[in-house]
Design an enzyme around this catalytic site. Sequence first.
Site, PDB file in Angstrom:
ATOM      1  N   LEU A  69       0.846  -1.188   0.000  1.00  0.00           N
ATOM      2  CA  LEU A  69       0.000   0.000   0.000  1.00  0.00           C
ATOM      3  C   LEU A  69       0.884   1.240   0.000  1.00  0.00           C
ATOM      4  O   LEU A  69       1.925   1.266   0.661  1.00  0.00           O
ATOM      5  CB  LEU A  69      -0.918   0.027   1.236  1.00  0.00           C
ATOM      6  CG  LEU A  69      -1.949  -1.084   1.377  1.00  0.00           C
ATOM      7  CD1 LEU A  69      -2.696  -0.941   2.699  1.00  0.00           C
ATOM      8  CD2 LEU A  69      -2.940  -1.085   0.217  1.00  0.00           C
ATOM      9  N   ASP A  70       0.460   2.277  -0.733  1.00  0.00           N
ATOM     10  CA  ASP A  70       1.180   3.547  -0.724  1.00  0.00           C
ATOM     11  C   ASP A  70       1.174   4.153   0.673  1.00  0.00           C
ATOM     12  O   ASP A  70       0.314   3.834   1.503  1.00  0.00           O
ATOM     13  CB  ASP A  70       0.523   4.537  -1.689  1.00  0.00           C
ATOM     14  CG  ASP A  70       0.643   4.108  -3.139  1.00  0.00           C
ATOM     15  OD1 ASP A  70       1.540   3.306  -3.448  1.00  0.00           O
ATOM     16  OD2 ASP A  70      -0.167   4.576  -3.951  1.00  0.00           O
ATOM     17  N   LYS A  71       2.104   5.066   0.906  1.00  0.00           N
ATOM     18  CA  LYS A  71       2.208   5.733   2.202  1.00  0.00           C
ATOM     19  C   LYS A  71       0.899   6.397   2.594  1.00  0.00           C
ATOM     20  O   LYS A  71       0.465   6.293   3.744  1.00  0.00           O
ATOM     21  CB  LYS A  71       3.332   6.772   2.167  1.00  0.00           C
ATOM     22  CG  LYS A  71       3.516   7.523   3.477  1.00  0.00           C
ATOM     23  CD  LYS A  71       4.682   8.499   3.404  1.00  0.00           C
ATOM     24  CE  LYS A  71       4.867   9.237   4.730  1.00  0.00           C
ATOM     25  NZ  LYS A  71       6.033  10.155   4.701  1.00  0.00           N
TER      26      LYS A  71
END
Length: 239
Positions: free
Chosen positions: A63-65
């Site tokens: 997952l992206d930040k």
Amino acid sequence: MINPVGDILLNNNNYFTTVYENSEFVVINKHAGINFHSEDGEFGVVVAAEKFFSCKLYSVHRLDKMTSGLLLLAKSSQIAALLSALFFEHQVQKYYLAISDKKPKKKQGLIKGGMEKSRRSMWKLTKQSNNLAITQFFSYPLDSGKRLFVVKPHTGKTHQIRVALKSIGSAICGDPLYGEKSGHYDRGYLHAYQIDFSLNKQDFSFKALPESGLLFNSDVYLKTVQDIGEVNDLAWPKI
């Protein structure tokens, strides 16, 4: 089918909340604004999970930040290989929730195109078939001109959902790369809401609401999600 949606969550910390654990894998609800990998001397969410569960963990997706939500981590390389194969064969169903303050060009449908690197670590969607990204979505009106998106990515490309919604004129609220007014919001409004898969002849389904964000905690948002019901039962656009 394992579906511990109503179960008491096991722990709270600055990185994630535990949703489920067995001998083969863990499922956590990653907090927004947390890096996936360790950077600048700060633990990423995978290392934080390893420290909490006191075991080596293997990532099979990421997952992206800015993105919160469900993250599946294997407890062995053998299970990681099995889960990675399921992802590769599109046998893992993932559903995301997103909020935009821009009306989309179409209210529901299929977003399909090639992913191509752009500027400043950004990606863009092209009409080519190279690095093809396929995204299904529905959108629903909220208040103050905002819309809730329920998104099902068929592929798993970098920034796929963020780029897809940007391409139909509905960049995600608070997105620092693709949003126009990201500083006006308290977080990036993308959340990995549900994940379904079968492993070793057992069906699993996990669901978790976002734990932060003023828009994600608003009454109109919560009522809309409740009214939508089971997202896997929606009449998803055919690929």
